[in-house]
Design a protein around this motif. Structure first.
Motif, PDB file in Angstrom:
ATOM      1  N   VAL A  92      63.384  46.589 -13.670  1.00 22.36           N
ATOM      2  CA  VAL A  92      64.756  46.409 -13.215  1.00 22.36           C
ATOM      3  C   VAL A  92      64.772  46.158 -11.719  1.00 22.36           C
ATOM      4  O   VAL A  92      63.822  46.448 -10.996  1.00 22.36           O
ATOM      5  N   GLY A  93      65.903  45.636 -11.255  1.00 21.02           N
ATOM      6  CA  GLY A  93      66.107  45.344  -9.844  1.00 21.02           C
ATOM      7  C   GLY A  93      67.233  44.361  -9.684  1.00 21.02           C
ATOM      8  O   GLY A  93      67.575  43.626 -10.629  1.00 21.02           O
ATOM      9  N   HIS A 138      69.264  43.739 -16.726  1.00 20.40           N
ATOM     10  CA  HIS A 138      70.266  44.260 -15.801  1.00 20.40           C
ATOM     11  C   HIS A 138      71.131  45.320 -16.464  1.00 20.40           C
ATOM     12  O   HIS A 138      71.911  45.993 -15.796  1.00 20.40           O
ATOM     13  N   ASN A 139      71.021  45.433 -17.781  1.00 22.48           N
ATOM     14  CA  ASN A 139      71.860  46.355 -18.530  1.00 22.48           C
ATOM     15  C   ASN A 139      71.146  47.699 -18.671  1.00 22.48           C
ATOM     16  O   ASN A 139      70.228  47.854 -19.473  1.00 22.48           O
ATOM     17  N   LEU A 140      71.566  48.682 -17.878  1.00 20.73           N
ATOM     18  CA  LEU A 140      70.895  49.978 -17.900  1.00 20.73           C
ATOM     19  C   LEU A 140      71.121  50.725 -19.209  1.00 20.73           C
ATOM     20  O   LEU A 140      70.300  51.561 -19.594  1.00 20.73           O
ATOM     21  N   ASN A 172      59.200  53.770 -20.166  1.00 18.16           N
ATOM     22  CA  ASN A 172      58.934  53.830 -18.735  1.00 18.16           C
ATOM     23  C   ASN A 172      59.843  52.851 -18.028  1.00 18.16           C
ATOM     24  O   ASN A 172      60.363  51.911 -18.641  1.00 18.16           O
ATOM     25  N   ILE A 173      60.001  53.047 -16.730  1.00 11.29           N
ATOM     26  CA  ILE A 173      60.824  52.146 -15.941  1.00 11.29           C
ATOM     27  C   ILE A 173      60.112  51.839 -14.631  1.00 11.29           C
ATOM     28  O   ILE A 173      59.421  52.697 -14.065  1.00 11.29           O
ATOM     29  N   THR A 233      70.980  57.166 -14.760  1.00 16.84           N
ATOM     30  CA  THR A 233      71.603  55.954 -14.232  1.00 16.84           C
ATOM     31  C   THR A 233      71.810  56.029 -12.725  1.00 16.84           C
ATOM     32  O   THR A 233      71.546  55.057 -12.000  1.00 16.84           O
ATOM     33  N   GLN A 234      72.268  57.182 -12.224  1.00 16.93           N
ATOM     34  CA  GLN A 234      72.538  57.303 -10.795  1.00 16.93           C
ATOM     35  C   GLN A 234      71.274  57.072  -9.974  1.00 16.93           C
ATOM     36  O   GLN A 234      71.300  56.345  -8.977  1.00 16.93           O
TER      37      GLN A 234
END
Length: 696
Positions: free
Chosen positions: A46-47, A210-212, A221-222, A241-242
């Motif tokens: 993500v990013g 882009h969709n968390l 994993n992320i 999410t935060q």
């Protein structure tokens, strides 16, 4: 900051990247990126936009070569310089645009660039069985048929096909770029379930999103990128999410994830699964859809109903041109009862043979989404070379003259193809220049004499000779018998194997229609169409000549890789390129094939007149040829067409010209009528194309 978690060390990572650097001029796209991917797990990447996600994945996939750092695969340092290197390692990428060819069916897309061949011919049955097995293993059960065009699939189904294609080739790592973008809730759930199944089967999965919500639903994993740097990586239970948002936007986070709050949205997967089930139930898909349809279970009536539904959806095939010919014939027969006489019908086929022949070559160019305006004068040069070589001064045998003439036209096609593919010049401009230049070359070859007669009786007989009545029956009967045997055996084999095939009644109907058509053609040809003093009967040579080219070019398009790749390029050139197809080679070969076919047509044209002259109007001929292909059903937008379309369109063009000549109408009216028919055909083409785009 790079955080390793999940109780695993770097040794169990199938992909281990350290210090990866990538620059584009003065722009530093990746700055010392570390990244680990493990088998049996989904790693979310993500990013924000511009963070470097696409550059990182394209570097892994070999589209970009790294400027620094190391890539380890299965514990060994490797160098990935191109997509072929990554594919050999077992890395497959499903891009956001999916890289599917809408005009090809599911099986053809899944094997594009990796076709199974048997004795040099595409093995459709083997590919269909392998595709069905893969889709079944991934539990993709919402397809009506794996032989339906990809254009008819929903977004979720298309995504499933792209993923299934990626895992067919013993892949170990699958990279998914925004797999749920632009999908509804039900389709998103379907795709997320598929992503999860990939990991459960032991594959390593990287999902860019882009969709968390999707990320927390399926990822183990992320990895978070910001401005080309990997700011954090670890197991999902250490993130919420935060924290992810803070790391994406600022590169750091002091937020502490409380115990039990990490991976806060596992219920999303179940919720999406429920939505999928409800959506399928509402549409009548209460159980697994049959990915492979057994020909034995489908009745003739249900088959015809399915054909009719395709016609109503715009997939009418050659039906419009056949109905158009019937309507035109009825109108002209009403005005002049000689139109449907045997003599006029045979004459009509001979008149249209030149357009049919050159049109079959033009079809291959149109399939690419290109156009060749030079084919009229390429045909003229072919006829000129053959005529000059058999002239008394040289006296070459007719067959060597024909071979050399076709070789010359092949060179013209190669030169134009190279200009278009290597210099990337528009085909319209290159072939327009060819139209003018080849006209001048033809005049130069013929000299000031104007008209040169053909000194070979054999070449003159190409268009003017006739078979004996008995030979007409033998040739036609043999062709029909071969068609009947191949059609019956092919359909019977597929039905016995449980593959998609028409019911037995439809197979027998096809054979019966072929028998009737062949019998009518021979009967009409063998009737006397001359006058009392000069009787004339028998099938003209040009009919079996055109038919032989039709069979050969149909085989080329439908049974060999070349034809499959021409269709793929016309449907989606970028998808074909990513599948490893050499676009320049295929395009050049298609222009060469068109030029050679035009040379055949030019020789037939000269044969009809028994001569060739500087008054040869190649410009008008090529316009009729384009009209022939489009009227027959070939799309000007590429990707849809068949040599048969040129033959049928040639019959329609010849019928219009012939019928108006019988009525004594001037040439101006004939041209305007042909123009109206062409505009009507293009309108149908555009409407069908738009309907296909709006129904997806």
């Amino acid at each position: 900051m790079t955080h390793m978690g999940n109780g695993t060390g770097p040794r169990d990572a199938i992909l281990r990247i350290r210090g990866l650097e990538k620059r584009f001029g003065a722009v530093q796209a990746l700055s010392g990126v570390d990244f680990d991917v493990r088998p049996g797990q989904v790693t979310a990447l993500v990013g924000d936009n511009g963070a470097g996600k696409s550059v990182l994945t394209k570097t892994i996939a070999g589209i970009h070569e790294a400027d620094g750092g190391t890539i380890e695969w299965d514990g060994k340092t490797v160098r990935v310089r191109n997509p072929r290197d990554s594919a050999e390692l077992g890395i497959e990428v499903v891009y956001q645009d999916l890289a599917l060819c809408d005009n090809l069916d599911v099986v053809q897309n899944m094997f594009l660039g990796r076709e199974i061949m048997t004795n040099g011919v595409l093995d459709e049955d083997a590919m269909e069985r392998a595709a069905a097995e893969t889709l079944s293993g991934l539990r993709v059960t919402t397809l009506r048929s794996i032989r339906q065009p990809v254009a008819s699939l929903s977004g979720g189904q298309r995504q499933s096909i792209a993923v299934a294609r990626a895992v067919m080739w013993n892949s170990k790592l699958v990279i998914l770029d925004e797999p749920t973008a632009a999908l509804g809730v039900a389709q998103t759930g379907q795709v997320l379930q598929l992503v999860r199944r990939l990991a459960d089967q032991g594959l390593a999965v990287v999902m860019i999103s882009h969709n968390l919500n999707d990320v927390f639903a399926v990822a183990d994993n992320i990895a978070i990128l910001r401005l080309g740097e990997m700011v954090s990586q670890g197991p999902m239970d250490e993130y919420d999410t935060q924290r992810v948002v803070e790391l994406m936007t600022t590169g750091k986070s002091d937020h502490v994830v409380s115990a039990g709050q990490g991976r806060a949205a596992p219920s999303i997967a179940a919720e999406n699964a429920k939505e999928v089930a409800e959506a399928r139930a509402a549409s009548g898909e209460t159980g697994p859809a049959a990915v492979v349809t057994s020909g034995e279970t489908e009745s003739f009536g249900s088959y015809m109903a399915r054909v009719w539904s395709r016609v109503k959806a715009g997939e009418s095939g050659v039906l419009p041109v056949i109905l158009g010919f019937v309507l035109i014939s009825a109108i002209f027969q009403f005005q002049n009862d000689k139109f449907l006489s045997n003599g006029n019908l045979v004459n009509l086929l001979v008149q249209g043979s030149v357009f049919m022949m050159i049109g079959m070559g033009q079809v291959f160019v149109l399939l690419l989404g290109e156009i060749d305006l030079s084919l009229g004068f390429v045909a003229g040069i072919g006829a000129t070379v053959a005529t000059l070589l058999v002239a008394p001064g040289l006296g070459w045998p007719w067959w060597t003259a024909v071979i050399v003439a076709l070789g010359v036209t092949a060179v013209l096609g190669i030169v134009q193809g190279l200009l278009i593919t290597r210099l990337r010049l528009p085909s319209f401009v290159v072939t327009l220049a060819g139209l003018l230049g080849f006209n001048g070359l033809m005049i130069q070859l013929l000299g000031a004499g104007g008209t040169v007669p053909i000194a070979s009786e054999t070449i003159n007989n190409f268009a003017n000779g006739t078979l004996s009545p008995l030979m007409g029956w033998i040739v036609t009967g043999g062709a029909v018998l071969v068609f009947a045997a191949l059609t019956y055996l092919k359909d019977a084999k597929r039905r016995a194997s449980g593959l998609v095939a028409p019911p037995l009644g439809m197979t027998l109907l096809k054979i019966a229609l072929a028998v009737v058509a062949g019998g009518v053609l021979v009967t009409i040809s063998n009737m006397n169409r001359g006058i009392a003093r000069f009787p004339l009967s028998g099938m003209p040579w040009v009919i079996p000549i055109v038919f032989a080219v039709l069979v050969a070019w149909s085989f080329l398009l439908g049974k060999l890789k070349f034809g499959r790749y021409v269709l793929a390029i016309g449907g989606n050139a970028e998808a074909a390129r990513r599948a490893g197809i050499n676009l320049s080679l295929i395009r050049t070969a298609a222009f060469t094939l068109a030029a050679v076919t035009a040379g055949m047509g030019g020789i037939i044209y000269a044969s009809r007149l028994r001569s060739i002259s500087t008054s040869f109007d190649g410009g008008t001929i090529v316009l009729y040829v384009v009209a022939t292909a489009v009227i027959g059903g070939t799309s000007l937008f590429g990707g849809r067409g068949h040599p048969l379309h040129a033959v049928l369109g040639g019959v329609v063009i010849a019928a219009i010209v012939n019928g108006m000549a019988l009525l004594g109408l001037p040439a101006a009216v004939q041209l305007m009528a042909t123009a109206l028919v062409l505009l009507a055909s293009i309108t149908v083409d555009v409407v069908v194309r738009r309907r296909g785009e709006t129904t997806r």
